[in-house]
Design an enzyme around this catalytic site. Structure first.
Site, PDB file in Angstrom:
ATOM      1  N   GLY A   1      42.061  39.174  10.140  1.00  0.00           N
ATOM      2  CA  GLY A   1      42.980  40.771  10.129  1.00  0.00           C
ATOM      3  C   GLY A   1      42.617  41.345   8.839  1.00  0.00           C
ATOM      4  O   GLY A   1      43.397  41.896   8.264  1.00  0.00           O
ATOM      5  N   ALA A   2      41.272  41.192   8.329  1.00  0.00           N
ATOM      6  CA  ALA A   2      40.799  41.661   6.930  1.00  0.00           C
ATOM      7  C   ALA A   2      40.577  43.399   7.165  1.00  0.00           C
ATOM      8  O   ALA A   2      40.582  43.963   6.035  1.00  0.00           O
ATOM      9  CB  ALA A   2      39.964  41.005   6.398  1.00  0.00           C
ATOM     10  N   THR A   3      40.493  43.921   8.073  1.00  0.00           N
ATOM     11  CA  THR A   3      40.228  45.408   8.262  1.00  0.00           C
ATOM     12  C   THR A   3      41.185  46.303   7.885  1.00  0.00           C
ATOM     13  O   THR A   3      41.069  47.574   8.228  1.00  0.00           O
ATOM     14  CB  THR A   3      39.590  45.629   9.789  1.00  0.00           C
ATOM     15  OG1 THR A   3      40.556  45.125  10.623  1.00  0.00           O
ATOM     16  CG2 THR A   3      38.231  44.944   9.764  1.00  0.00           C
ATOM     17  N   SER A   4      42.377  45.768   7.838  1.00  0.00           N
ATOM     18  CA  SER A   4      43.535  46.612   7.640  1.00  0.00           C
ATOM     19  C   SER A   4      44.612  46.167   6.766  1.00  0.00           C
ATOM     20  O   SER A   4      44.738  44.874   6.578  1.00  0.00           O
ATOM     21  CB  SER A   4      44.099  46.993   8.972  1.00  0.00           C
ATOM     22  OG  SER A   4      45.334  47.796   8.858  1.00  0.00           O
ATOM     23  N   GLY A   5      45.350  47.025   5.911  1.00  0.00           N
ATOM     24  CA  GLY A   5      46.455  46.730   5.573  1.00  0.00           C
ATOM     25  C   GLY A   5      46.789  45.342   4.454  1.00  0.00           C
ATOM     26  O   GLY A   5      45.800  45.452   3.558  1.00  0.00           O
ATOM     27  N   ILE A   6      47.462  44.526   4.846  1.00  0.00           N
ATOM     28  CA  ILE A   6      47.805  43.092   4.067  1.00  0.00           C
ATOM     29  C   ILE A   6      46.431  42.411   3.921  1.00  0.00           C
ATOM     30  O   ILE A   6      46.084  42.093   2.677  1.00  0.00           O
ATOM     31  CB  ILE A   6      48.795  42.434   4.509  1.00  0.00           C
ATOM     32  CG1 ILE A   6      50.304  43.226   4.430  1.00  0.00           C
ATOM     33  CG2 ILE A   6      49.178  41.073   3.606  1.00  0.00           C
ATOM     34  CD1 ILE A   6      51.286  42.753   5.205  1.00  0.00           C
ATOM     35  N   GLY A   7      45.665  42.272   5.005  1.00  0.00           N
ATOM     36  CA  GLY A   7      44.592  41.471   5.104  1.00  0.00           C
ATOM     37  C   GLY A   7      43.383  42.174   4.032  1.00  0.00           C
ATOM     38  O   GLY A   7      42.836  41.376   3.313  1.00  0.00           O
TER      39      GLY A   7
ATOM     40  N   TYR B   1      57.063  39.072  19.471  1.00  0.00           N
ATOM     41  CA  TYR B   1      56.486  39.102  17.864  1.00  0.00           C
ATOM     42  C   TYR B   1      57.339  38.122  17.089  1.00  0.00           C
ATOM     43  O   TYR B   1      56.736  37.219  16.470  1.00  0.00           O
ATOM     44  CB  TYR B   1      56.551  40.619  17.492  1.00  0.00           C
ATOM     45  CG  TYR B   1      56.324  40.657  15.867  1.00  0.00           C
ATOM     46  CD1 TYR B   1      54.819  40.789  15.473  1.00  0.00           C
ATOM     47  CD2 TYR B   1      57.012  40.484  14.880  1.00  0.00           C
ATOM     48  CE1 TYR B   1      54.263  40.932  14.324  1.00  0.00           C
ATOM     49  CE2 TYR B   1      56.557  40.655  13.467  1.00  0.00           C
ATOM     50  CZ  TYR B   1      55.270  40.663  13.223  1.00  0.00           C
ATOM     51  OH  TYR B   1      54.817  41.001  11.986  1.00  0.00           O
TER      52      TYR B   1
HETATM   53  N1  LIG Z   1      53.654  45.089   7.254  1.00  0.00           N
HETATM   54  C1  LIG Z   1      54.859  44.583   7.084  1.00  0.00           C
HETATM   55  O1  LIG Z   1      55.730  44.900   6.798  1.00  0.00           O
HETATM   56  C2  LIG Z   1      54.563  42.946   7.934  1.00  0.00           C
HETATM   57  C3  LIG Z   1      55.840  42.302   7.721  1.00  0.00           C
HETATM   58  C4  LIG Z   1      56.035  40.901   8.368  1.00  0.00           C
HETATM   59  C5  LIG Z   1      54.650  40.338   8.476  1.00  0.00           C
HETATM   60  N2  LIG Z   1      53.433  41.072   8.670  1.00  0.00           N
HETATM   61  C6  LIG Z   1      52.310  40.307   9.128  1.00  0.00           C
HETATM   62  O2  LIG Z   1      51.136  40.721   8.065  1.00  0.00           O
HETATM   63  C7  LIG Z   1      50.076  40.629   8.875  1.00  0.00           C
HETATM   64  C8  LIG Z   1      49.124  41.967   8.523  1.00  0.00           C
HETATM   65  O3  LIG Z   1      50.028  42.867   8.940  1.00  0.00           O
HETATM   66  P1  LIG Z   1      49.767  44.400   8.597  1.00  0.00           P
HETATM   67  O4  LIG Z   1      51.013  44.991   8.484  1.00  0.00           O
HETATM   68  O5  LIG Z   1      48.634  44.440   7.624  1.00  0.00           O
HETATM   69  O6  LIG Z   1      49.098  44.946  10.052  1.00  0.00           O
HETATM   70  P2  LIG Z   1      47.867  45.873  10.319  1.00  0.00           P
HETATM   71  O7  LIG Z   1      47.477  47.183   9.295  1.00  0.00           O
HETATM   72  O8  LIG Z   1      47.928  46.424  11.701  1.00  0.00           O
HETATM   73  O9  LIG Z   1      46.665  44.712  10.260  1.00  0.00           O
HETATM   74  C9  LIG Z   1      46.624  43.947  11.356  1.00  0.00           C
HETATM   75  C10 LIG Z   1      45.175  43.296  11.073  1.00  0.00           C
HETATM   76  O10 LIG Z   1      45.077  42.448  12.294  1.00  0.00           O
HETATM   77  C11 LIG Z   1      44.007  42.507  13.128  1.00  0.00           C
HETATM   78  N3  LIG Z   1      43.989  41.940  14.185  1.00  0.00           N
HETATM   79  C12 LIG Z   1      44.921  42.551  15.422  1.00  0.00           C
HETATM   80  N4  LIG Z   1      44.579  41.928  16.483  1.00  0.00           N
HETATM   81  C13 LIG Z   1      43.278  41.311  16.088  1.00  0.00           C
HETATM   82  C14 LIG Z   1      42.820  40.187  16.935  1.00  0.00           C
HETATM   83  N5  LIG Z   1      42.767  39.934  18.253  1.00  0.00           N
HETATM   84  N6  LIG Z   1      41.551  39.438  16.595  1.00  0.00           N
HETATM   85  C15 LIG Z   1      41.174  39.771  15.000  1.00  0.00           C
HETATM   86  N7  LIG Z   1      41.881  40.703  14.408  1.00  0.00           N
HETATM   87  C16 LIG Z   1      43.068  41.453  14.831  1.00  0.00           C
HETATM   88  C17 LIG Z   1      43.790  43.971  13.081  1.00  0.00           C
HETATM   89  O11 LIG Z   1      42.388  44.507  13.316  1.00  0.00           O
HETATM   90  P3  LIG Z   1      41.837  45.959  13.782  1.00  0.00           P
HETATM   91  O12 LIG Z   1      41.616  46.338  12.216  1.00  0.00           O
HETATM   92  O13 LIG Z   1      40.695  45.516  14.455  1.00  0.00           O
HETATM   93  O14 LIG Z   1      42.842  46.399  14.465  1.00  0.00           O
HETATM   94  C18 LIG Z   1      43.920  44.365  11.494  1.00  0.00           C
HETATM   95  O15 LIG Z   1      42.986  43.990  10.646  1.00  0.00           O
HETATM   96  C19 LIG Z   1      50.373  40.600  10.292  1.00  0.00           C
HETATM   97  O16 LIG Z   1      50.301  39.084  10.937  1.00  0.00           O
HETATM   98  C20 LIG Z   1      51.818  40.850  10.603  1.00  0.00           C
HETATM   99  O17 LIG Z   1      52.474  40.239  11.515  1.00  0.00           O
HETATM  100  C21 LIG Z   1      53.453  42.613   8.357  1.00  0.00           C
END
Ligand SMILES: NC(=O)c1ccc[n+]([C@@H]2O[C@H](COP(=O)([O-])OP(=O)(O)OC[C@H]3O[C@@H](n4cnc5c(N)ncnc54)[C@H](OP(=O)(O)O)[C@@H]3O)[C@@H](O)[C@H]2O)c1
Length: 317
Positions: free
Chosen positions: A50-56, A203
Protein backbone atom coordinates in the site's frame (compact mmCIF):
# COMPACT_ATOMS: atom_id res chain seq x y z
CA UNK A 1 9.41 7.90 31.69
CA UNK A 2 8.37 9.69 34.94
CA UNK A 3 5.05 8.58 36.48
CA UNK A 4 3.24 11.88 35.74
CA UNK A 5 4.31 11.84 32.10
CA UNK A 6 3.22 8.20 31.85
CA UNK A 7 -0.19 9.18 33.24
CA UNK A 8 -0.54 12.10 30.80
CA UNK A 9 0.38 9.78 27.93
CA UNK A 10 -2.17 7.13 28.97
CA UNK A 11 -4.91 9.77 29.43
CA UNK A 12 -4.26 11.08 25.93
CA UNK A 13 -4.69 7.54 24.63
CA UNK A 14 -7.92 6.77 26.49
CA UNK A 15 -9.45 10.18 25.63
CA UNK A 16 -9.18 9.17 21.92
CA UNK A 17 -9.89 12.54 20.24
CA UNK A 18 -6.82 14.44 21.48
CA UNK A 19 -4.62 11.34 21.38
CA UNK A 20 -5.48 10.18 17.85
CA UNK A 21 -5.45 13.68 16.34
CA UNK A 22 -2.36 15.71 15.49
CA UNK A 23 -2.23 16.81 19.13
CA UNK A 24 -1.07 13.29 20.07
CA UNK A 25 2.37 13.37 18.42
CA UNK A 26 2.72 17.14 19.03
CA UNK A 27 2.64 16.48 22.79
CA UNK A 28 4.19 13.02 22.96
CA UNK A 29 7.20 14.15 20.92
CA UNK A 30 8.36 15.83 24.14
CA UNK A 31 8.73 12.53 25.97
CA UNK A 32 8.68 9.65 23.51
CA UNK A 33 11.86 7.61 22.74
CA UNK A 34 14.57 9.06 20.53
CA UNK A 35 14.29 9.16 16.73
CA UNK A 36 16.03 6.42 14.74
CA UNK A 37 19.53 7.49 13.76
CA UNK A 38 19.92 8.65 10.15
CA UNK A 39 21.74 5.97 8.17
CA UNK A 40 20.76 3.30 10.72
CA UNK A 41 18.81 1.41 8.05
CA UNK A 42 21.69 1.31 5.57
CA UNK A 43 22.09 -2.26 4.30
CA UNK A 44 18.60 -3.19 5.49
CA UNK A 45 15.78 -4.05 3.08
CA UNK A 46 12.11 -3.33 3.75
CA UNK A 47 8.94 -4.16 1.82
CA UNK A 48 6.00 -1.75 2.23
CA UNK A 49 2.54 -2.68 0.90
CA UNK A 50 0.00 0.00 0.00
CA UNK A 51 2.94 2.28 -0.74
CA UNK A 52 1.29 4.21 -3.57
CA UNK A 53 -0.72 6.51 -1.32
CA UNK A 54 -0.98 8.26 2.04
CA UNK A 55 0.70 6.62 5.02
CA UNK A 56 2.40 3.94 2.89
CA UNK A 57 4.18 6.54 0.74
CA UNK A 58 5.27 8.40 3.88
CA UNK A 59 6.64 5.16 5.39
CA UNK A 60 8.65 4.48 2.22
CA UNK A 61 9.99 8.06 2.15
CA UNK A 62 11.10 8.00 5.78
CA UNK A 63 12.74 4.58 5.45
CA UNK A 64 14.70 5.90 2.45
CA UNK A 65 15.79 8.87 4.55
CA UNK A 66 17.14 6.41 7.13
CA UNK A 67 19.14 4.68 4.38
CA UNK A 68 17.03 1.55 3.81
CA UNK A 69 16.55 -0.24 0.50
CA UNK A 70 12.79 -0.05 -0.01
CA UNK A 71 10.53 -2.31 -2.07
CA UNK A 72 7.30 -0.37 -2.65
CA UNK A 73 4.37 -2.64 -3.38
CA UNK A 74 1.29 -1.40 -5.22
CA UNK A 75 -1.45 -3.17 -7.12
CA UNK A 76 -1.28 -0.89 -10.14
CA UNK A 77 1.87 -1.03 -12.30
CA UNK A 78 1.65 2.61 -13.50
CA UNK A 79 1.04 4.09 -10.04
CA UNK A 80 3.85 2.01 -8.56
CA UNK A 81 6.33 2.88 -11.32
CA UNK A 82 5.34 6.57 -11.07
CA UNK A 83 6.06 6.52 -7.33
CA UNK A 84 9.48 4.93 -7.87
CA UNK A 85 10.27 7.47 -10.62
CA UNK A 86 9.27 10.43 -8.38
CA UNK A 87 11.17 9.22 -5.32
CA UNK A 88 14.26 8.42 -7.39
CA UNK A 89 14.11 11.91 -8.95
CA UNK A 90 13.78 13.54 -5.52
CA UNK A 91 16.44 11.33 -3.87
CA UNK A 92 19.23 10.53 -6.31
CA UNK A 93 20.91 7.27 -5.33
CA UNK A 94 17.88 5.98 -3.39
CA UNK A 95 17.67 2.17 -3.38
CA UNK A 96 14.10 1.56 -4.56
CA UNK A 97 12.27 -1.30 -6.22
CA UNK A 98 8.74 -1.48 -7.61
CA UNK A 99 6.66 -4.54 -6.69
CA UNK A 100 3.25 -5.10 -8.24
CA UNK A 101 0.73 -7.33 -6.51
CA UNK A 102 -2.91 -7.18 -5.45
CA UNK A 103 -2.58 -8.33 -1.84
CA UNK A 104 -6.25 -9.33 -1.76
CA UNK A 105 -5.76 -11.83 -4.61
CA UNK A 106 -4.27 -14.96 -3.06
CA UNK A 107 -3.11 -16.40 -6.41
CA UNK A 108 -1.37 -13.08 -7.18
CA UNK A 109 0.31 -13.12 -3.73
CA UNK A 110 1.59 -16.68 -4.36
CA UNK A 111 2.95 -15.77 -7.81
CA UNK A 112 4.51 -12.51 -6.63
CA UNK A 113 6.10 -14.14 -3.53
CA UNK A 114 7.65 -16.91 -5.65
CA UNK A 115 9.23 -14.28 -7.87
CA UNK A 116 10.29 -12.03 -4.96
CA UNK A 117 11.98 -14.83 -3.00
CA UNK A 118 13.87 -15.84 -6.16
CA UNK A 119 15.29 -12.29 -6.33
CA UNK A 120 15.74 -11.39 -2.65
CA UNK A 121 17.67 -13.44 -0.10
CA UNK A 122 17.02 -11.47 3.06
CA UNK A 123 14.33 -9.05 4.11
CA UNK A 124 14.72 -6.93 7.27
CA UNK A 125 11.29 -5.33 7.37
CA UNK A 126 7.80 -6.20 6.16
CA UNK A 127 5.06 -3.58 6.55
CA UNK A 128 1.49 -4.74 5.92
CA UNK A 129 0.01 -1.29 5.27
CA UNK A 130 -2.41 -1.82 2.33
CA UNK A 131 -5.96 -1.13 3.39
CA UNK A 132 -9.45 -0.35 2.15
CA UNK A 133 -12.83 0.66 3.53
CA UNK A 134 -15.40 -0.25 0.85
CA UNK A 135 -18.93 1.14 0.69
CA UNK A 136 -20.39 -2.14 -0.54
CA UNK A 137 -19.60 -5.79 -0.15
CA UNK A 138 -17.48 -7.17 -2.95
CA UNK A 139 -15.48 -10.33 -3.48
CA UNK A 140 -11.99 -11.05 -4.74
CA UNK A 141 -11.01 -13.47 -7.50
CA UNK A 142 -11.07 -16.31 -4.95
CA UNK A 143 -14.53 -15.29 -3.66
CA UNK A 144 -13.39 -13.71 -0.37
CA UNK A 145 -14.93 -10.54 1.01
CA UNK A 146 -12.61 -7.63 0.14
CA UNK A 147 -11.53 -6.36 3.60
CA UNK A 148 -10.96 -9.91 4.84
CA UNK A 149 -8.79 -10.60 1.80
CA UNK A 150 -6.80 -7.32 1.81
CA UNK A 151 -6.30 -6.92 5.58
CA UNK A 152 -6.13 -10.53 6.69
CA UNK A 153 -5.82 -13.39 4.19
CA UNK A 154 -3.37 -11.75 1.76
CA UNK A 155 -0.95 -10.44 4.43
CA UNK A 156 -1.24 -13.74 6.35
CA UNK A 157 -0.30 -15.73 3.24
CA UNK A 158 2.42 -13.23 2.32
CA UNK A 159 3.99 -13.50 5.79
CA UNK A 160 4.01 -17.30 5.54
CA UNK A 161 5.55 -17.25 2.05
CA UNK A 162 8.22 -14.72 3.05
CA UNK A 163 8.99 -16.29 6.45
CA UNK A 164 12.20 -17.99 5.31
CA UNK A 165 13.37 -14.76 3.66
CA UNK A 166 12.94 -12.71 6.85
CA UNK A 167 16.28 -12.02 8.51
CA UNK A 168 16.77 -13.28 12.07
CA UNK A 169 16.25 -9.73 13.44
CA UNK A 170 13.58 -8.65 10.94
CA UNK A 171 10.57 -6.52 11.95
CA UNK A 172 7.05 -7.20 10.70
CA UNK A 173 4.43 -4.48 11.23
CA UNK A 174 0.67 -4.83 10.71
CA UNK A 175 -1.04 -1.48 10.16
CA UNK A 176 -4.29 -1.83 12.07
CA UNK A 177 -6.64 0.96 13.15
CA UNK A 178 -8.00 2.43 16.36
CA UNK A 179 -11.37 1.46 14.83
CA UNK A 180 -10.64 -2.11 15.96
CA UNK A 181 -11.38 -1.09 19.57
CA UNK A 182 -15.04 -1.14 18.60
CA UNK A 183 -14.92 -4.71 17.31
CA UNK A 184 -14.31 -7.89 19.26
CA UNK A 185 -12.74 -10.95 17.65
CA UNK A 186 -15.26 -13.40 16.19
CA UNK A 187 -14.62 -16.81 14.73
CA UNK A 188 -17.84 -16.91 12.70
CA UNK A 189 -19.07 -15.02 9.64
CA UNK A 190 -15.52 -14.11 8.58
CA UNK A 191 -16.82 -13.39 5.06
CA UNK A 192 -19.53 -10.95 6.24
CA UNK A 193 -22.50 -12.71 4.64
CA UNK A 194 -24.88 -12.54 7.64
CA UNK A 195 -27.27 -9.57 7.67
CA UNK A 196 -26.81 -6.22 6.01
CA UNK A 197 -23.22 -5.44 5.00
CA UNK A 198 -21.46 -2.49 6.60
CA UNK A 199 -18.02 -1.55 5.24
CA UNK A 200 -17.19 0.27 8.48
CA UNK A 201 -18.02 -2.84 10.53
CA UNK A 202 -16.06 -5.13 8.18
CA UNK A 203 -13.12 -2.71 8.35
CA UNK A 204 -13.14 -2.62 12.17
CA UNK A 205 -13.49 -6.38 12.51
CA UNK A 206 -10.69 -7.15 10.05
CA UNK A 207 -8.46 -4.54 11.74
CA UNK A 208 -9.11 -6.43 15.04
CA UNK A 209 -8.14 -9.66 13.24
CA UNK A 210 -4.85 -8.04 12.23
CA UNK A 211 -3.96 -7.37 15.88
CA UNK A 212 -4.65 -11.01 16.77
CA UNK A 213 -2.65 -12.21 13.75
CA UNK A 214 0.32 -10.01 14.63
CA UNK A 215 0.44 -11.60 18.09
CA UNK A 216 0.23 -15.04 16.50
CA UNK A 217 3.03 -14.26 14.05
CA UNK A 218 5.16 -13.00 16.95
CA UNK A 219 4.83 -16.56 18.26
CA UNK A 220 5.33 -18.32 14.91
CA UNK A 221 8.32 -16.17 13.87
CA UNK A 222 10.15 -16.58 17.16
CA UNK A 223 13.11 -14.21 17.36
CA UNK A 224 11.76 -11.75 14.79
CA UNK A 225 10.00 -8.60 15.98
CA UNK A 226 6.30 -8.56 15.13
CA UNK A 227 4.01 -5.66 15.98
CA UNK A 228 0.63 -4.20 15.16
CA UNK A 229 0.06 -0.48 15.31
CA UNK A 230 -2.42 2.23 14.54
CA UNK A 231 -1.48 5.54 12.97
CA UNK A 232 -4.05 7.86 14.57
CA UNK A 233 -6.35 9.89 12.32
CA UNK A 234 -4.41 10.86 9.23
CA UNK A 235 -5.24 13.11 6.26
CA UNK A 236 -4.99 10.74 3.29
CA UNK A 237 -6.90 9.98 0.09
CA UNK A 238 -8.28 6.92 1.88
CA UNK A 239 -9.99 9.10 4.49
CA UNK A 240 -11.23 11.68 1.96
CA UNK A 241 -12.72 8.99 -0.30
CA UNK A 242 -14.02 6.40 2.17
CA UNK A 243 -15.23 8.53 5.09
CA UNK A 244 -15.57 12.06 3.61
CA UNK A 245 -17.83 13.45 6.37
CA UNK A 246 -15.33 12.41 9.06
CA UNK A 247 -12.46 13.76 6.96
CA UNK A 248 -14.17 17.13 6.56
CA UNK A 249 -15.22 17.44 10.20
CA UNK A 250 -11.81 16.45 11.53
CA UNK A 251 -9.73 18.19 8.85
CA UNK A 252 -8.09 20.73 11.18
CA UNK A 253 -7.10 17.97 13.61
CA UNK A 254 -5.90 15.24 11.23
CA UNK A 255 -2.27 14.15 11.36
CA UNK A 256 0.04 14.42 8.39
CA UNK A 257 0.93 11.16 6.58
CA UNK A 258 4.46 11.53 8.05
CA UNK A 259 2.99 11.57 11.57
CA UNK A 260 0.86 8.55 10.65
CA UNK A 261 3.99 6.76 9.43
CA UNK A 262 6.11 7.64 12.45
CA UNK A 263 5.55 4.68 14.78
CA UNK A 264 5.79 2.10 11.99
CA UNK A 265 9.12 3.51 10.80
CA UNK A 266 10.37 3.75 14.39
CA UNK A 267 9.37 0.11 15.06
CA UNK A 268 11.09 -1.16 11.90
CA UNK A 269 14.23 0.88 12.56
CA UNK A 270 14.63 0.38 16.33
CA UNK A 271 12.87 -2.98 16.91
CA UNK A 272 11.95 -2.34 20.56
CA UNK A 273 11.21 -5.30 22.85
CA UNK A 274 7.49 -6.03 22.93
CA UNK A 275 5.11 -8.21 24.90
CA UNK A 276 1.76 -9.70 23.85
CA UNK A 277 -0.50 -8.40 22.36
CA UNK A 278 2.27 -6.32 20.67
CA UNK A 279 -0.04 -3.37 19.82
CA UNK A 280 1.73 0.03 19.51
CA UNK A 281 0.77 3.65 18.96
CA UNK A 282 2.90 6.80 19.13
CA UNK A 283 6.06 4.88 20.06
CA UNK A 284 4.51 3.11 23.08
CA UNK A 285 2.77 -0.17 23.67
CA UNK A 286 -0.98 0.25 24.16
CA UNK A 287 -3.74 -2.05 25.40
CA UNK A 288 -5.52 -3.79 22.51
CA UNK A 289 -8.89 -3.94 24.28
CA UNK A 290 -10.80 -1.32 26.20
CA UNK A 291 -10.40 -1.59 29.98
CA UNK A 292 -13.92 -2.78 30.69
CA UNK A 293 -13.85 -5.55 28.09
CA UNK A 294 -12.92 -9.09 28.98
CA UNK A 295 -9.73 -10.51 27.51
CA UNK A 296 -10.01 -12.46 24.28
CA UNK A 297 -11.44 -15.96 24.68
CA UNK A 298 -8.60 -18.40 23.83
CA UNK A 299 -11.07 -20.77 22.13
CA UNK A 300 -12.29 -18.00 19.82
CA UNK A 301 -8.69 -17.07 19.00
CA UNK A 302 -7.83 -20.73 18.23
CA UNK A 303 -10.87 -21.24 16.01
CA UNK A 304 -10.24 -17.92 14.24
CA UNK A 305 -6.60 -18.84 13.53
CA UNK A 306 -7.57 -22.27 12.19
CA UNK A 307 -10.17 -20.67 9.91
CA UNK A 308 -7.73 -18.08 8.60
CA UNK A 309 -5.02 -20.70 8.00
CA UNK A 310 -7.57 -22.77 6.03
CA UNK A 311 -8.90 -19.84 3.98
CA UNK A 312 -5.41 -18.54 3.13
CA UNK A 313 -3.93 -22.00 2.56
CA UNK A 314 -1.31 -21.57 5.29
CA UNK A 315 -0.19 -24.47 7.45
CA UNK A 316 -0.32 -23.21 11.04
CA UNK A 317 2.40 -24.17 13.49
N1 LIG B 1 -5.76 7.44 7.38
C1 LIG B 1 -6.17 7.11 8.60
O1 LIG B 1 -6.67 7.93 9.37
C2 LIG B 1 -6.01 5.68 9.07
C3 LIG B 1 -6.45 5.39 10.37
C4 LIG B 1 -6.31 4.09 10.84
C5 LIG B 1 -5.72 3.12 10.04
N2 LIG B 1 -5.31 3.43 8.77
C6 LIG B 1 -4.70 2.36 7.96
O2 LIG B 1 -3.51 2.82 7.37
C7 LIG B 1 -3.30 2.14 6.12
C8 LIG B 1 -3.04 3.16 5.03
O3 LIG B 1 -4.19 3.99 4.94
P1 LIG B 1 -4.23 5.37 4.15
O4 LIG B 1 -5.09 6.26 4.96
O5 LIG B 1 -2.86 5.80 3.77
O6 LIG B 1 -5.09 4.92 2.89
P2 LIG B 1 -4.95 5.19 1.32
O7 LIG B 1 -4.45 6.55 1.08
O8 LIG B 1 -6.27 4.80 0.75
O9 LIG B 1 -3.86 4.13 0.90
C9 LIG B 1 -4.17 2.76 0.90
C10 LIG B 1 -3.12 2.02 0.12
O10 LIG B 1 -3.45 0.63 0.11
C11 LIG B 1 -3.39 0.19 -1.24
N3 LIG B 1 -4.27 -0.95 -1.49
C12 LIG B 1 -5.61 -1.00 -1.30
N4 LIG B 1 -6.06 -2.21 -1.69
C13 LIG B 1 -4.97 -2.90 -2.14
C14 LIG B 1 -4.78 -4.19 -2.68
N5 LIG B 1 -5.80 -5.03 -2.85
N6 LIG B 1 -3.53 -4.59 -3.03
C15 LIG B 1 -2.48 -3.74 -2.86
N7 LIG B 1 -2.59 -2.49 -2.38
C16 LIG B 1 -3.83 -2.10 -2.02
C17 LIG B 1 -3.79 1.39 -2.08
O11 LIG B 1 -3.36 1.18 -3.41
P3 LIG B 1 -3.95 2.05 -4.64
O12 LIG B 1 -3.04 3.25 -4.68
O13 LIG B 1 -3.78 1.14 -5.81
O14 LIG B 1 -5.37 2.37 -4.32
C18 LIG B 1 -3.03 2.47 -1.34
O15 LIG B 1 -1.67 2.50 -1.72
C19 LIG B 1 -4.54 1.29 5.88
O16 LIG B 1 -4.30 -0.04 6.28
C20 LIG B 1 -5.58 1.91 6.80
O17 LIG B 1 -6.56 0.99 7.22
C21 LIG B 1 -5.45 4.69 8.28
Amino acid sequence: MPALTRLADALLDRAVVPGYSKLGPALRRRWWPADPVRGSMRGRRVLVTGATSGIGTAIAEELLTLGATVHVLGRDRTRTDDLVARLTRERPGAQLHAEVCDVGDLDAVRAWAADFTSRVADLHGLVHNAGALPAQRSETAQGHELTLAVHVLGPHLMTALLADTLAADAAVVWMSSGGMYGAGLRDDDLEFTDGEYSGVRAYARTKRMQVVLAAEWARRLRGRHVYSTHPGWVATDGVTTSIPAFGKLMAPLLRTPADGADTTVWLVATRPPSRPPHFWHDRAQRPSTLGWERGQDPGTVRRFLTAVDDLAGVSGS
